[in-house]
Design a protein around this motif. Structure first.
Motif, mmCIF file in Angstrom:
data_model
loop_
_atom_site.group_PDB
_atom_site.id
_atom_site.type_symbol
_atom_site.label_atom_id
_atom_site.label_comp_id
_atom_site.label_asym_id
_atom_site.label_seq_id
_atom_site.Cartn_x
_atom_site.Cartn_y
_atom_site.Cartn_z
ATOM 1 N N ASP A 1 -7.100 -0.524 2.412
ATOM 2 C CA ASP A 1 -7.284 0.634 1.542
ATOM 3 C C ASP A 1 -8.421 0.435 0.545
ATOM 4 O O ASP A 1 -8.813 1.373 -0.153
ATOM 5 N N ASN A 2 -8.954 -0.787 0.479
ATOM 6 C CA ASN A 2 -10.095 -1.075 -0.391
ATOM 7 C C ASN A 2 -11.298 -1.592 0.399
ATOM 8 O O ASN A 2 -12.173 -2.245 -0.157
ATOM 9 N N ALA A 3 -11.341 -1.287 1.685
ATOM 10 C CA ALA A 3 -12.394 -1.827 2.545
ATOM 11 C C ALA A 3 -13.687 -1.022 2.492
ATOM 12 O O ALA A 3 -14.748 -1.528 2.872
ATOM 13 N N GLU A 4 -13.619 0.215 2.019
ATOM 14 C CA GLU A 4 -14.785 1.090 2.060
ATOM 15 C C GLU A 4 -15.482 1.157 0.701
ATOM 16 O O GLU A 4 -14.930 0.752 -0.324
ATOM 17 N N ASP A 5 -16.708 1.685 0.701
ATOM 18 C CA ASP A 5 -17.430 1.903 -0.553
ATOM 19 C C ASP A 5 -16.664 2.901 -1.418
ATOM 20 O O ASP A 5 -16.008 3.814 -0.912
ATOM 21 N N GLY A 6 -16.762 2.735 -2.742
ATOM 22 C CA GLY A 6 -16.072 3.631 -3.654
ATOM 23 C C GLY A 6 -14.567 3.453 -3.634
ATOM 24 O O GLY A 6 -13.829 4.392 -3.932
ATOM 25 N N ASN A 7 -14.088 2.256 -3.296
ATOM 26 C CA ASN A 7 -12.648 2.025 -3.174
ATOM 27 C C ASN A 7 -11.946 2.073 -4.531
ATOM 28 O O ASN A 7 -12.552 1.880 -5.586
ATOM 29 N N THR A 8 -10.650 2.311 -4.485
ATOM 30 C CA THR A 8 -9.846 2.577 -5.679
ATOM 31 C C THR A 8 -9.852 1.431 -6.680
ATOM 32 O O THR A 8 -9.921 1.647 -7.895
ATOM 33 N N VAL B 1 0.852 -1.186 0.000
ATOM 34 C CA VAL B 1 0.000 0.000 0.000
ATOM 35 C C VAL B 1 0.889 1.237 0.000
ATOM 36 O O VAL B 1 1.881 1.301 0.741
ATOM 37 N N ASP B 2 0.544 2.205 -0.821
ATOM 38 C CA ASP B 2 1.266 3.471 -0.832
ATOM 39 C C ASP B 2 1.220 4.113 0.559
ATOM 40 O O ASP B 2 0.181 4.135 1.213
ATOM 41 N N LYS B 3 2.362 4.620 1.012
ATOM 42 C CA LYS B 3 2.462 5.159 2.374
ATOM 43 C C LYS B 3 1.492 6.316 2.596
ATOM 44 O O LYS B 3 0.856 6.414 3.656
ATOM 45 N N MET B 4 1.359 7.200 1.629
ATOM 46 C CA MET B 4 0.440 8.325 1.771
ATOM 47 C C MET B 4 -1.008 7.847 1.810
ATOM 48 O O MET B 4 -1.828 8.374 2.558
ATOM 49 N N GLU B 5 -1.318 6.833 1.008
ATOM 50 C CA GLU B 5 -2.670 6.281 1.011
ATOM 51 C C GLU B 5 -2.973 5.611 2.345
ATOM 52 O O GLU B 5 -4.062 5.766 2.907
ATOM 53 N N THR C 1 -16.556 -18.531 -2.157
ATOM 54 C CA THR C 1 -15.868 -18.089 -3.368
ATOM 55 C C THR C 1 -14.980 -19.215 -3.883
ATOM 56 O O THR C 1 -14.645 -20.148 -3.152
ATOM 57 N N SER C 2 -14.588 -19.100 -5.129
ATOM 58 C CA SER C 2 -13.554 -19.989 -5.645
ATOM 59 C C SER C 2 -12.215 -19.574 -5.041
ATOM 60 O O SER C 2 -12.058 -18.465 -4.524
ATOM 61 N N GLY C 3 -11.246 -20.479 -5.086
ATOM 62 C CA GLY C 3 -9.962 -20.236 -4.449
ATOM 63 C C GLY C 3 -9.241 -19.019 -5.007
ATOM 64 O O GLY C 3 -9.040 -18.905 -6.213
ATOM 65 N N GLY C 4 -8.855 -18.094 -4.123
ATOM 66 C CA GLY C 4 -8.087 -16.928 -4.522
ATOM 67 C C GLY C 4 -8.888 -15.770 -5.073
ATOM 68 O O GLY C 4 -8.329 -14.713 -5.364
ATOM 69 N N TYR C 5 -10.209 -15.926 -5.201
ATOM 70 C CA TYR C 5 -11.038 -14.856 -5.771
ATOM 71 C C TYR C 5 -11.087 -13.654 -4.837
ATOM 72 O O TYR C 5 -11.156 -13.798 -3.619
ATOM 73 N N ASN C 6 -11.048 -12.443 -5.432
ATOM 74 C CA ASN C 6 -11.350 -11.243 -4.645
ATOM 75 C C ASN C 6 -12.311 -10.304 -5.365
ATOM 76 O O ASN C 6 -12.919 -9.453 -4.734
ATOM 77 N N GLY C 7 -12.439 -10.430 -6.676
ATOM 78 C CA GLY C 7 -13.426 -9.651 -7.410
ATOM 79 C C GLY C 7 -13.011 -8.248 -7.784
ATOM 80 O O GLY C 7 -13.763 -7.536 -8.450
ATOM 81 N N CYS C 8 -11.822 -7.809 -7.341
ATOM 82 C CA CYS C 8 -11.379 -6.448 -7.653
ATOM 83 C C CYS C 8 -11.128 -6.312 -9.157
ATOM 84 O O CYS C 8 -10.513 -7.181 -9.768
ATOM 85 N N ARG C 9 -11.585 -5.205 -9.731
ATOM 86 C CA ARG C 9 -11.524 -5.040 -11.184
ATOM 87 C C ARG C 9 -10.444 -4.066 -11.648
ATOM 88 O O ARG C 9 -10.260 -3.869 -12.844
ATOM 89 N N LYS C 10 -9.749 -3.436 -10.724
ATOM 90 C CA LYS C 10 -8.692 -2.503 -11.094
ATOM 91 C C LYS C 10 -7.441 -2.825 -10.284
ATOM 92 O O LYS C 10 -7.533 -3.213 -9.116
ATOM 93 N N PRO C 11 -6.234 -2.661 -10.808
ATOM 94 C CA PRO C 11 -6.006 -2.318 -12.215
ATOM 95 C C PRO C 11 -6.379 -3.471 -13.135
ATOM 96 O O PRO C 11 -6.281 -4.631 -12.746
ATOM 97 N N ILE C 12 -6.814 -3.157 -14.347
ATOM 98 C CA ILE C 12 -7.238 -4.182 -15.295
ATOM 99 C C ILE C 12 -6.008 -4.939 -15.790
ATOM 100 O O ILE C 12 -5.102 -4.366 -16.363
#
Length: 221
Positions: free
Chosen positions: A75-82, A18-22, A140-151
């Motif tokens: 850093d991706n726990a909230e709604d509207g995450n990066t 995770v970026d330090k500033m983020e 879920t299937s093994g290793g799935y997280n569903g995050c779509r970015k970065p593509i």
């Protein structure tokens, strides 16, 4: 510097960067499921990591609480995450928190509690593939997280020698009968097909191929 011998063998490890500033924007706690037998959670976002599939348990409490969880870092726990990571588990706020026992078939989960003060939690490596539909949870299937970015060729997935390339889950009910609907957006080849075996109706379904919109492939009463 890695001073291990070239002949040494090791287990997979998990790194989450995770970026330090983020990171400075959040109040968070990070734990290893192996090294975290029990903990009282008081505030912030809870992130638990493990190279092994693991389970996470929260004990019931008499206080009002609720929780939202995603299979990503704090850093991706909230709604509207990066990284556009979807909700994997959600318990609406209630006057009396019933607790939960979740099985995570991947390396990470982050939980955002509505009011986590004094919440007692426990993590271990006792992953189970049998799920009671009367209890809160997710599959879920093994290793799935569903995050779509970065593509990077589609929805992200964690790969590890400790996670099976195929899984079998048993969905059961100990107290009530349920209507079960399964909607699938498949992107599967024949070697990684989805199979559904309905023990009650003696029916068997196999799903593979590609489809861009959800298709209701199964309904069980």
């Amino acid at each position: 510097m890695n001073e291990n011998s070239l002949t040494d063998t090791t287990w997979p490890i998990v790194l989450y960067v995770v970026d330090k500033m983020e990171a400075s924007k959040y109040t968070y706690h990070i734990y290893d499921a192996v090294m975290w037998p029990s903990k009282i959670i008081n505030n912030g976002i809870l992130t638990v990591m493990s190279a092994y599939p693991f389970s996470l348990t929260a004990k019931p409490s008499g206080s009002s609480n609720g929780v939202t969880a995603r299979l990503a870092g704090f850093d991706n726990a909230e709604d509207g995450n990066t990284d556009d990571c979807p909700v994997a588990f959600d318990m609406p706020t209630s006057d009396s928190f019933d607790g939960f026992m979740l099985n995570i078939n991947g390396p990470i989960i982050s939980m955002l509690f509505k009011d986590a003060y004094g919440l007692q939690m426990h993590a271990d490596l006792q992953f189970t593939s049998s799920f009671d539909l009367s209890e809160p949870g997710f599959v879920t299937s093994g290793g799935y997280n569903g995050c779509r970015k970065p593509i990077s060729g589609g929805v992200q997935s964690f790969r590890s020698a400790l996670i099976q390339t195929s899984d079998m889950y048993k969905l059961r009910s100990s107290t009530n009968l349920y209507n079960v609907n399964i909607d699938v957006v498949p992107n599967l080849d024949l070697n990684h097909k989805l199979s559904i075996d309905d023990y009650s109706n003696q029916e068997f379904f196999t799903i593979y191929g590609v489809n861009e919109v959800p298709m209701m492939i199964y309904r069980c009463n």
